[in-house]
Design an enzyme around this catalytic site. Structure first.
Site: not given
Length: 203
Positions: A9-11, A13, A76-77, A160, A182, A187
């Site tokens: 739910n990370n907007k 991302k 997962d980062s 982040g 980006k 990554h």
């Protein structure tokens, strides 16, 4: 049309991933879009363990609902700083104790690197993607980008640790470049380019 369910739910991302996959005939959905309210505990010792655990949990939920034609993808980062023996690593999002508090995480990182010379501030962002299909097939890919941790934040974009992470070929932080730039070098961008090849064979 197949659906790609992002176990997140990370907007920030989700926006990045949607942009990267917009050329594919696949509907990209977040957990919120699917009405899923599951908070998977990220207690793995590696990025892959955490990513796989999230994908498998959401896969089980969707199968339990009788859903079909979907692929679950989770990532997962995090940031690995050489001088700090790989910290914050899998704890990147909760480095300062509170999950997702970018300001406090960045402050803690800067404090830990206080007085450390530039040549000793090398770091890399790592992204591990885990995909689970509705037929319970598992795939994983990894991407990374190298950089330097600066002594203060630069740029308004990204999220982040982006404002502290200098990408040397551009001489800019990841928060100072456009999303298009980006996505080509990050990554997550590198990992998603690899995942895209897998998706082509699944759609």
């Amino acid at each position: 049309m197949k659906r790609l369910v992002l176990a997140s739910n990370n907007k920030g991302k989700i926006v990045e991933i949607k942009r990267l996959l917009e050329k594919f005939p696949i509907e990209v959905l977040s957990l919120k879009d699917m009405g899923i309210d599951i908070d998977v505990e990220e207690d793995g010792l590696t990025f892959e363990e955490n990513a796989k655990k999230k994908s498998v949990e959401i896969y089980k939920e969707l199968i339990g609902r009788g859903e079909k034609d979907f692929i679950v993808m989770s990532d997962d980062s995090g940031l690995e700083v050489d001088y700090l023996n790989g910290e914050p690593g899998v704890f990147s999002a909760r480095y300062a104790g509170e999950h997702g508090n970018d300001k406090k995480n960045n402050e803690k990182l800067l404090n830990k690197l206080s007085g450390v010379k530039r040549e000793d501030r090398k770091a890399r962002f790592v992204c591990e993607l885990a995909l689970v299909t509705d037929k319970n097939e598992y795939f994983n890919v990894k991407g990374y980008v190298d950089g330097i941790i600066l002594e203060e934040e630069y740029g308004e974009g990204g999220f982040g640790y982006d404002p502290l992470f200098l990408y040397e070929p551009f001489n800019k932080t990841l928060a100072e470049i456009s999303m298009e730039e980006k996505n080509k070098i990050s990554h997550r961008g590198v990992a998603l380019q690899k995942a895209a090849k897998i998706l082509e064979g699944l759609i």
